[in-house]
Design an enzyme around this catalytic site. Sequence first.
Site, PDB file in Angstrom:
ATOM      1  N   LYS A 171       0.832  -1.197   0.000  1.00 26.53           N
ATOM      2  CA  LYS A 171       0.000   0.000   0.000  1.00 26.53           C
ATOM      3  C   LYS A 171       0.870   1.251   0.000  1.00 26.53           C
ATOM      4  CE  LYS A 171      -1.739   2.979   2.766  1.00 26.53           C
ATOM      5  NZ  LYS A 171      -1.867   4.097   1.821  1.00 26.53           N
ATOM      6  N   GLU A 246      10.066   2.516  10.456  1.00 26.16           N
ATOM      7  CA  GLU A 246      10.973   3.657  10.288  1.00 26.16           C
ATOM      8  C   GLU A 246      10.093   4.889  10.418  1.00 26.16           C
ATOM      9  OE1 GLU A 246      14.082   3.653  10.286  1.00 26.16           O
ATOM     10  OE2 GLU A 246      14.546   1.578   9.770  1.00 26.16           O
ATOM     11  N   CYS A 280      13.423  11.873   6.176  1.00 26.76           N
ATOM     12  CA  CYS A 280      13.497  11.544   7.606  1.00 26.76           C
ATOM     13  C   CYS A 280      14.925  11.689   8.103  1.00 26.76           C
ATOM     14  CB  CYS A 280      12.902  10.183   7.915  1.00 26.76           C
ATOM     15  SG  CYS A 280      13.302   8.956   6.713  1.00 26.76           S
ATOM     16  N   GLU A 379       9.372  16.775  14.939  1.00 23.65           N
ATOM     17  CA  GLU A 379       9.735  16.711  13.519  1.00 23.65           C
ATOM     18  C   GLU A 379       8.814  17.641  12.719  1.00 23.65           C
ATOM     19  OE1 GLU A 379       9.044  13.092  11.186  1.00 23.65           O
ATOM     20  OE2 GLU A 379      11.116  13.280  10.528  1.00 23.65           O
TER      21      GLU A 379
HETATM   22  P1  ADP Z   1       2.909  10.836   6.589  1.00 23.26           P
HETATM   23  O1  ADP Z   1       2.893  11.972   7.546  1.00 23.26           O
HETATM   24  O2  ADP Z   1       4.248  10.499   6.031  1.00 23.26           O
HETATM   25  O3  ADP Z   1       1.813  10.865   5.569  1.00 23.26           O
HETATM   26  P2  ADP Z   1       1.512   8.586   7.735  1.00 23.26           P
HETATM   27  O4  ADP Z   1       1.980   7.731   8.859  1.00 23.26           O
HETATM   28  O5  ADP Z   1       0.211   9.253   7.854  1.00 23.26           O
HETATM   29  O6  ADP Z   1       2.692   9.593   7.528  1.00 23.26           O
HETATM   30  O7  ADP Z   1       1.503   7.771   6.377  1.00 23.26           O
HETATM   31  C1  ADP Z   1       2.420   6.761   6.062  1.00 23.26           C
HETATM   32  C2  ADP Z   1       1.680   5.598   5.443  1.00 23.26           C
HETATM   33  O8  ADP Z   1       0.830   5.017   6.430  1.00 23.26           O
HETATM   34  C3  ADP Z   1       0.773   5.999   4.284  1.00 23.26           C
HETATM   35  O9  ADP Z   1       0.809   4.997   3.277  1.00 23.26           O
HETATM   36  C4  ADP Z   1      -0.580   6.062   4.959  1.00 23.26           C
HETATM   37  O10 ADP Z   1      -1.656   5.894   4.057  1.00 23.26           O
HETATM   38  C5  ADP Z   1      -0.480   4.906   5.929  1.00 23.26           C
HETATM   39  N1  ADP Z   1      -1.463   4.952   7.023  1.00 23.26           N
HETATM   40  C6  ADP Z   1      -2.054   6.044   7.558  1.00 23.26           C
HETATM   41  N2  ADP Z   1      -2.933   5.687   8.518  1.00 23.26           N
HETATM   42  C7  ADP Z   1      -2.896   4.327   8.617  1.00 23.26           C
HETATM   43  C8  ADP Z   1      -3.564   3.347   9.418  1.00 23.26           C
HETATM   44  N3  ADP Z   1      -4.468   3.676  10.331  1.00 23.26           N
HETATM   45  N4  ADP Z   1      -3.254   2.064   9.222  1.00 23.26           N
HETATM   46  C9  ADP Z   1      -2.325   1.699   8.322  1.00 23.26           C
HETATM   47  N5  ADP Z   1      -1.685   2.565   7.514  1.00 23.26           N
HETATM   48  C10 ADP Z   1      -1.957   3.864   7.648  1.00 23.26           C
END
Ligand code: ADP
Length: 477
Positions: A171, A246, A280, A379
Site C-alpha cells: 500500500k 521507520e 526523515c 519533527e
Molecule cells: P505521513 O505523515 O508520512 O503521511 P503517515 O503515517 O500518515 O505519515 O503515512 C504513512 C503511510 O501510512 C501511508 O501509506 C498512509 O496511508 C499509511 N497509514 C495512515 N494511517 C494508517 C492506518 N491507520 N493504518 C495503516 N496505515 C496507515
Amino acid sequence: MVQKNLIDGEWIAGSEAFRNINPSDTNDVVGEYARASAEDARAAIAAAKAAFPAWSRSGILERHAILRKTADEILARKDELGKLLSREEGKTLAEGIGETVRAGQIFDFFAGECLRLAGEVLPSARPNIGVEITREPIGVVGIITPWNFPIAIPAWKIAPALCYGNTVVFKPAELVPGSSWAIVDILHRAGLPKGVLNLVMGKGSVVGQAMLDSPDIHAITFTGSTGTGKRVALASVEHNRKYQLEMGGKNPFVVLDDADLAVAVEAAVNSAFFSTGQRCTASSRLIVTEGIHDRFVGAMGERMKGLVIDDALKAGTQIGPVVDESQLNQDTDYIAIGRQEGAKLAFGGELLKRDTPGFYLQPALFTEATNAMRISREEIFGPVASVIRVKDYDEALTVANDTPFGLSSGIATTSLKHATHFKRNADAGMVMVNLPTAGVDFHVPFGGRKGSSHGSREQGRYAAEFYTTVKTAYTLA
Ligand code: ADP
C-alpha cells in the site's frame, strides 16, 4: 485512464478513483488512480496467502531473473520515471532521477542476493549430530510506505521481500501512487506469478487499517509518521506478527570551531533543505560551537540567498515545492511557533509565488534557538532548520543526543579526535562526518534508534534479518 490496483494478477478498477496532483502546479493532474476498498485489501491478502507456498519454493534463478529484469527496466526508463516522481512529489528532477536510479540499484542488489542465499552447517554439542541453520521466508509481508521517497522506499521493501521468497501486499502513500504503480507494473510484466505482489492504492485508514487487522499478514514493514507507526506496532503485537518501523527524525548536525566552513555550510544546506527538507534523515538542528557560530550563520544566509526554489521540473531548480497544502500549513505553523518561542527567524520562511500555483516556501533558518523549544524537539518535515549555539564539543554532543529520535547524526570537524569520538558516541543508527545527515547508499544498512525505528535494519544484507525467519535443524548422523 484510471491506473488500477493489482490483485491476484488482475488489474482491478474498483468503484472509486482519486487524482494525483503536481505540487509544483496544482492545475496539473498527474493521473487518476483506483482507490482500493477494505474488501480489495482483504482480497489482496488472500491472494498473497494463496501464492505463498509456490513462491516460497520457487527457484533462485526465477527470482533472480524477475528482479534483474525489473532493475534493468527501471534503469533504462530512469529519465521518464524520475520525471513522473518529481511531478507527483515535487523534488527536483535531478533528485527524482537519482532516486529512480537508486531503486534500480536496489533491485539489482537483491537480484544478486537471491543467488547468495546460504546457511550454516556446524557440529552439535552432542556427538554424531549435525546442525544446519537456514533462513526461510516469513509468509505474507504487508508493505506500507510514505510519500517522500515514492520509488526508493517501495523498492527497498519489495525487492528483499520477494528475493527471500515472501509474497506481498503493498500500500503506497495516497499522495504519490504513480511511481508505485510503475514499479508494480514492471515487476508484473517481468513475470511474477499471480498473487505474489499485490498493489492496493488507497487510504491509510481503510486499506492500511485492513492490513493491520488481518491475521493473514505475517510481517509488516512500515515507513511513515510516529503516530501511525504506533498503530502498526499495537496491531502487530495483537496478531503476534513481525514488524519493522521507520518513523521520524530530529537529526542533529554539529559544526565545531575547527570545521572547514565551506564543507560545513554545504553539508548543512543539503541536510536541512534539499528535497525540500522532506527526508526523515534531514537535519533541522544545527548545533554550532561559539567560535564559528557567527561566521557559520553569515555564510548560511549567503548560501541560502542563492538557492533557486521553483517548479521541480524546471532546469536550474534546486529546491522544489512542499508536497501539499497540509504539509505547507504544518511548516508555516512551526515557523510561527519558533517565533513565539523566542527563536530569531534569521532567513526565509515566506511563501513564494511562481509561474504556476504550487506550495512554494522559502527555506527558513532560525538562530538563537534552544534544544528545549518545540522546533528543536518535534519533527517539522519541511525546509525549516534552527541553529543552536553551544560552548564546546562536549556540550554539542550532549545536545545532539538529547532528542527522542535517533536516525542520523552529523558532524563537521577537521579533528580526528572529535570525529572518532562522535562516531562512537552519537546515539543514532547512522553517523556522517563532514557529510550531510541525508544521502545514503543502497547496499548498506539503513535505520535508527530510540523513537525513530523499531526492528532490524533495512537495505543491504542486513535486510535478510527482517524478511526471513531462522530455522535450526538437527540430524543424527
Ligand atoms: P505521513 O505523515 O508520512 O503521511 P503517515 O503515517 O500518515 O505519515 O503515512 C504513512 C503511510 O501510512 C501511508 O501509506 C498512509 O496511508 C499509511 N497509514 C495512515 N494511517 C494508517 C492506518 N491507520 N493504518 C495503516 N496505515 C496507515
